[in-house]
Enzyme design. Structure first.
Site, mmCIF file in Angstrom:
data_model
loop_
_atom_site.group_PDB
_atom_site.id
_atom_site.type_symbol
_atom_site.label_atom_id
_atom_site.label_comp_id
_atom_site.label_asym_id
_atom_site.label_seq_id
_atom_site.Cartn_x
_atom_site.Cartn_y
_atom_site.Cartn_z
ATOM 1 N N SER A 15 0.761 -1.252 -0.066
ATOM 2 C CA SER A 15 0.033 0.030 0.053
ATOM 3 C C SER A 15 0.846 1.280 -0.055
ATOM 4 O O SER A 15 1.763 1.459 -0.936
ATOM 5 C CB SER A 15 -0.929 -0.155 0.962
ATOM 6 N N HIS A 16 0.761 2.065 1.174
ATOM 7 C CA HIS A 16 1.334 3.461 1.043
ATOM 8 C C HIS A 16 2.725 3.249 1.916
ATOM 9 O O HIS A 16 3.339 4.362 2.205
ATOM 10 C CB HIS A 16 0.527 4.215 1.848
ATOM 11 N N ASP B 123 -2.173 6.833 -3.374
ATOM 12 C CA ASP B 123 -0.983 6.043 -2.791
ATOM 13 C C ASP B 123 -0.322 4.806 -3.562
ATOM 14 O O ASP B 123 -0.714 4.712 -4.480
ATOM 15 C CB ASP B 123 -1.667 5.307 -1.563
ATOM 16 N N ASP C 74 -0.676 1.474 -4.047
ATOM 17 C CA ASP C 74 -1.281 0.716 -4.772
ATOM 18 C C ASP C 74 -2.850 1.249 -5.256
ATOM 19 O O ASP C 74 -3.905 0.519 -5.854
ATOM 20 C CB ASP C 74 -1.598 -0.565 -3.997
ATOM 21 N N ASP D 130 -5.645 2.749 -3.860
ATOM 22 C CA ASP D 130 -6.891 2.902 -3.170
ATOM 23 C C ASP D 130 -7.026 4.031 -2.417
ATOM 24 O O ASP D 130 -8.319 4.311 -1.986
ATOM 25 C CB ASP D 130 -6.978 1.571 -2.516
ATOM 26 N N ARG D 131 -6.150 4.695 -1.995
ATOM 27 C CA ARG D 131 -6.451 5.838 -1.399
ATOM 28 C C ARG D 131 -6.234 7.189 -2.075
ATOM 29 O O ARG D 131 -5.838 7.166 -3.291
ATOM 30 C CB ARG D 131 -5.012 6.184 -0.226
ATOM 31 N N LYS E 146 -11.501 0.313 -1.559
ATOM 32 C CA LYS E 146 -11.404 1.705 -1.937
ATOM 33 C C LYS E 146 -10.692 2.123 -2.985
ATOM 34 O O LYS E 146 -9.986 1.258 -3.594
ATOM 35 C CB LYS E 146 -10.735 2.437 -0.700
HETATM 36 C C1 G1P Z 1 -4.533 1.792 7.870
HETATM 37 C C2 G1P Z 1 -5.710 2.823 8.121
HETATM 38 C C3 G1P Z 1 -6.972 2.008 7.882
HETATM 39 C C4 G1P Z 1 -6.720 1.093 6.552
HETATM 40 C C5 G1P Z 1 -5.561 0.331 6.460
HETATM 41 C C6 G1P Z 1 -5.311 -0.173 5.007
HETATM 42 O O1 G1P Z 1 -4.648 0.803 8.958
HETATM 43 O O2 G1P Z 1 -5.790 3.383 9.499
HETATM 44 O O3 G1P Z 1 -8.179 2.950 7.748
HETATM 45 O O4 G1P Z 1 -7.766 0.560 6.194
HETATM 46 O O5 G1P Z 1 -4.530 1.338 6.978
HETATM 47 O O6 G1P Z 1 -5.226 0.832 4.195
HETATM 48 P P1 G1P Z 1 -4.016 0.758 10.384
HETATM 49 O O7 G1P Z 1 -2.386 0.917 10.182
HETATM 50 O O8 G1P Z 1 -4.449 2.091 11.183
HETATM 51 O O9 G1P Z 1 -4.316 -0.426 11.114
HETATM 52 ZN ZN ZN Z 2 -3.338 1.520 -0.493
#
Ligand code: G1P
Ligand code: ZN
Length: 545
Positions: free
Chosen positions: A115-116, A279, A281, A283-284, A378
């Site tokens: 992801s990010h 981000d 991948d 989705d954000r 998302k």
């Molecule tokens: C974080 C975000 C959450 C999101 C997840 C995946 O998780 O807070 O909303 O769904 O990344 O993108 P966290 O690190 O808080 O568990």
């Molecule tokens: Zn992501």
């Protein structure tokens, strides 16, 4: 030839919230990746096996993506899948893969991404399984996968050569068909159905300016194809549009810290009409109007209030779902629309059942995630397109839309303070002591404030009846103000404490612009109650959003 390789469980392997995230060095070592992939296959294999079934495979282009995809392809063939759809050059954004699963009736996907989180040889890697609805596997499946990682003793693979991921068309691994597909095509076709593309073309033709920061991550190809080529946005609209294995050395997280350049541009005299980012991948999303950042919780509420302006949602929305720490702004819109608003634990997987059951149309999280029933993830580019569609119809600026929204619904001041990379033992102790403290406040008062709710959030899924406990410490005051604490489930080093703070202000005349100032009392209270400074030695949060 299909091979059975003996292996042994690897200590410390545990799936995160909906997949596995680790340093790439760990992932690439020994049997780490094959062990996890085989554990997924063993946990989800139907009685009749994988014959006749299609798997979707792709990733966000980060370091180790291509090698991992070759491993997954060989293992999918050895495990008996009939077909794999893989994105060209190994690319699929998370929402696009979700769309492809649904469009092609696939069994599920394996998405390679963290992801990010940062990428590169010293960065993070990850892998996640989504099922036939296109969404993250439910908890009972991720639990079964995890359980299997504890006993795994063999995996199946083949001795076949690498697939050419650069060439579109069909190739074979053993008896499995591998189709290398354009990662954008199906997604673009879906977006064309949801939004009024001619109206968006007219918007850009009239001189509307968008700055989209793909952060050297997966949305580059999608954004170039959709915003510039399809909708006619000016060349240069898409910034950092080439996916790089290390994301150019940056952190592909679209927040005000990591997308600072975009933020500064949007606050400058020459700001374009809309600034957006996505981000690693895809989705954000980050949305910034000229001179005004739109907090994700507000964005969800504003999209919900205006969704009917886009063709896909013109008949209205069935309901909204938001994660518990997300602000209550969307609740007020749901109330005005006469539709339900569901409060779920953090993580997109909790929206799947509600979407599948048709109970909600839009979902969102405060962590820059917004989406709808078009996929089961998302979706960053989708969120930008919905904003664009609304702007095209309303012919107003983002600022004007936001201020009208707050005047009508009131404003939920909201902030999240993250304390990253804490010592895990310190963080766990803090949460444990805090839990006792918070639960003891139920029905009482705190520094003169009446406490309405003081609990550890627990969720009863209205569709399948499952219960998820310990989803965050929640303190709600009589006036609706809230402080929420939880530990992140997605970090890869140490622990991250997230503190979410919110206050509702109904009177537009009292809408001060500075969020941190508007929440100052509650911020101090949150720190004092948890003893954050004392216990962690941290003077300020690592990230404030
Ligand atoms: C974080 C975000 C959450 C999101 C997840 C995946 O998780 O807070 O909303 O769904 O990344 O993108 P966290 O690190 O808080 O568990
Ligand atoms: Zn992501």
């Amino acid at each position: 030839m299909i091979q059975t390789i003996a292996t042994a469980p690897i200590a410390g392997m545990k799936p995160g919230t909906s997949g596995l995230r680790k340093k790439v060095t760990e992932f690439a070592a020994g049997h780490y990746l094959p062990n996890f992939v085989q554990s997924v296959f063993d946990a989800v294999r139907p009685q009749a096996g994988f014959g006749g079934l299609t798997l979707v495979v792709g990733g966000d282009g980060r370091y180790f993506n291509r090698e991992a995809i070759q491993t997954v392809l060989r293992m999918a063939a050895a495990n008996g899948f009939a077909r794999v759809l893989v994105g060209q050059d190994g690319i699929f954004s998370t929402p696009a893969a979700s769309a492809v699963i649904r469009q092609h009736g696939a069994f599920g996907d394996l998405i390679l991404s963290a992801s990010h989180n940062p990428g590169g040889p010293d960065g993070d890697f990850g892998i996640k399984f989504n099922g036939a609805n296109g969404g993250p596997a439910a908890e009972k499946i991720t639990d079964a996968i995890y359980t299997r990682t504890l006993t795994i003793d063999r995996f199946f693979t083949t001795d076949t050569a690498d697939i050419d991921l650069g060439t579109l068309g069909t190739q074979e691994v053993e008896r499995m068909q591998v189709e290398v597909v354009d990662p954008v095509a199906d997604y673009l076709a879906l977006m064309r159905k949801l939004f009024d593309f001619p109206a968006l073309q007219r918007l850009f033709a009239s001189g509307f300016r968008l700055a989209f920061d793909a952060m050297h991550a997966v949305t580059g190809p999608y954004a170039h194809a959709i915003f510039e080529r399809e909708l006619g946005a000016a060349p240069g609209t898409v910034r950092n549009g080439t996916p790089l294995p290390d994301f150019g050395g940056h952190h592909p997280d679209p927040n005000l810290v990591h997308a600072k350049e975009l933020h500064d541009l949007m606050m400058s005299a020459d700001a374009p009409d809309l600034g957006a980012a996505s981000d690693g991948d895809g989705d954000r999303n980050l949305i910034i109007g000229r001179g005004l950042f739109i907090a994700p919780s507000d964005s969800l509420a504003m999209l919900a209030a205006n969704a009917h302006l886009a063709p896909a949602y013109q008949g209205g929305i069935a309901g909204i779902a938001r994660s518990m720490p997300t602000s209550g702004a969307a609740d007020r819109v749901a109330q005005a629309l006469g539709v339900p608003c569901f409060e779920t634990p953090t993580g997109w997987k909790f929206f799947g059942n509600l979407l599948d059951a048709g109970k909600v149309t839009l979902c969102g999280e405060e962590s820059a995630g917004t989406g709808s029933d078009h996929v089961r993830e998302k979706d960053g580019v989708w969120a930008v397109l919905l904003w664009l569609n609304i702007l095209a119809v309303r012919q107003q600026s983002v600022q004007a839309i936001a201020h009208e929204h707050w005047a009508r619904f009131g404003r939920n001041y909201y902030t999240r303070h993250d304390h990253e990379d804490l010592d895990s033992a310190v963080a766990n102790d803090l949460m444990q002591a805090l839990a006792t403290r918070v639960l003891g406040l139920a029905g009482g008062t705190l520094e003169g404030r009446a406490v309405a709710i003081a609990d550890d959030f627990s969720y009863l899924d209205p569709v399948d009846g499952s219960v998820s406990k310990h989803q965050g410490l929640r303190l709600v005051f009589g006036d609706g103000s809230r402080i929420v604490y939880r530990l992140s489930g997605t970090g890869t080093s140490g622990a991250t404490l997230r503190v979410y703070i919110e206050r509702f202000e109904a009177d537009p005349a009292r809408h001060r612009l500075d969020t941190q100032a508007a929440l100052a009392d509650l911020i101090t209270l949150a720190d004092r109650l948890a003893g954050i400074r004392d216990r962690t030695g941290r003077e300020v949060p690592s990230v404030v959003t």
